[in-house]
Design a protein around this motif. Sequence first.
Motif, PDB file in Angstrom:
ATOM      1  N   UNK A   1     -33.246  53.011 133.259  1.00  0.00           N
ATOM      2  CA  UNK A   1     -33.544  51.753 132.150  1.00  0.00           C
ATOM      3  C   UNK A   1     -35.114  51.756 131.642  1.00  0.00           C
ATOM      4  N   UNK A   2     -35.755  52.172 132.628  1.00  0.00           N
ATOM      5  CA  UNK A   2     -37.217  52.103 131.987  1.00  0.00           C
ATOM      6  C   UNK A   2     -37.416  53.570 131.143  1.00  0.00           C
ATOM      7  N   UNK A   3     -36.807  54.481 131.406  1.00  0.00           N
ATOM      8  CA  UNK A   3     -36.796  55.783 130.405  1.00  0.00           C
ATOM      9  C   UNK A   3     -35.965  55.539 129.433  1.00  0.00           C
TER      10      UNK A   3
ATOM     11  N   UNK B   1     -36.579  54.469 123.315  1.00  0.00           N
ATOM     12  CA  UNK B   1     -36.314  53.458 122.558  1.00  0.00           C
ATOM     13  C   UNK B   1     -37.533  53.198 121.663  1.00  0.00           C
ATOM     14  N   UNK B   2     -38.618  52.684 122.341  1.00  0.00           N
ATOM     15  CA  UNK B   2     -39.812  52.219 121.851  1.00  0.00           C
ATOM     16  C   UNK B   2     -40.583  53.543 121.144  1.00  0.00           C
ATOM     17  N   UNK B   3     -40.718  54.433 121.622  1.00  0.00           N
ATOM     18  CA  UNK B   3     -41.203  55.708 121.269  1.00  0.00           C
ATOM     19  C   UNK B   3     -40.628  56.083 120.015  1.00  0.00           C
ATOM     20  N   UNK B   4     -39.520  55.592 119.663  1.00  0.00           N
ATOM     21  CA  UNK B   4     -38.867  55.906 118.310  1.00  0.00           C
ATOM     22  C   UNK B   4     -38.103  57.282 118.510  1.00  0.00           C
ATOM     23  N   UNK B   5     -37.935  57.909 119.555  1.00  0.00           N
ATOM     24  CA  UNK B   5     -37.144  59.102 119.484  1.00  0.00           C
ATOM     25  C   UNK B   5     -35.716  58.783 119.689  1.00  0.00           C
TER      26      UNK B   5
END
Length: 150
Positions: free
Chosen positions: A6-8, A13-17
């Motif tokens: 989940x953390x990965x 998701x936050x990094x935008x990849x």
Amino acid sequence: MGVSGTLEYLSDLLAGTGKKKKKKQLNTVAVKIRMDCEGCALKVKKALSGVKGAKSVDVDLKQQKATVYGYVDAKKVLKAAQATGKKVEPWPYVPYTMVAHPYVAGVYDKKAPPNFVRATNDPAVVALNPVEEQYTLMFSDENPNACSIM
């Protein structure tokens, strides 16, 4: 999906990849590299240790062989080895027991380490034909009905 998964996912998701990274496979890459002394061996080991994903590097000065173990690509290992300025090629040898005719021209190599011959894809050299196999089994120690000539 566990906590780490989940953390990965959230970090991606936050990094935008939003893409999953393709994981590299654990490999063992061997190269034949010209080394004359311990200094050369240390130089090669240091250069190959710098390859991204390398877990361990083993250098055999006697066999002129360097082996890299880890999440590495064979092309990158070869390129890093060539950066040392030494003559480099992929490890061309296989144990002589893997070849049916180890003394055929093109396979037998005087410079090969003990108990090794050059690898080949020639089917006539790699495997025995049925007649040769029959003669081999006729005089084999594993065959209880074999002929023994002493």
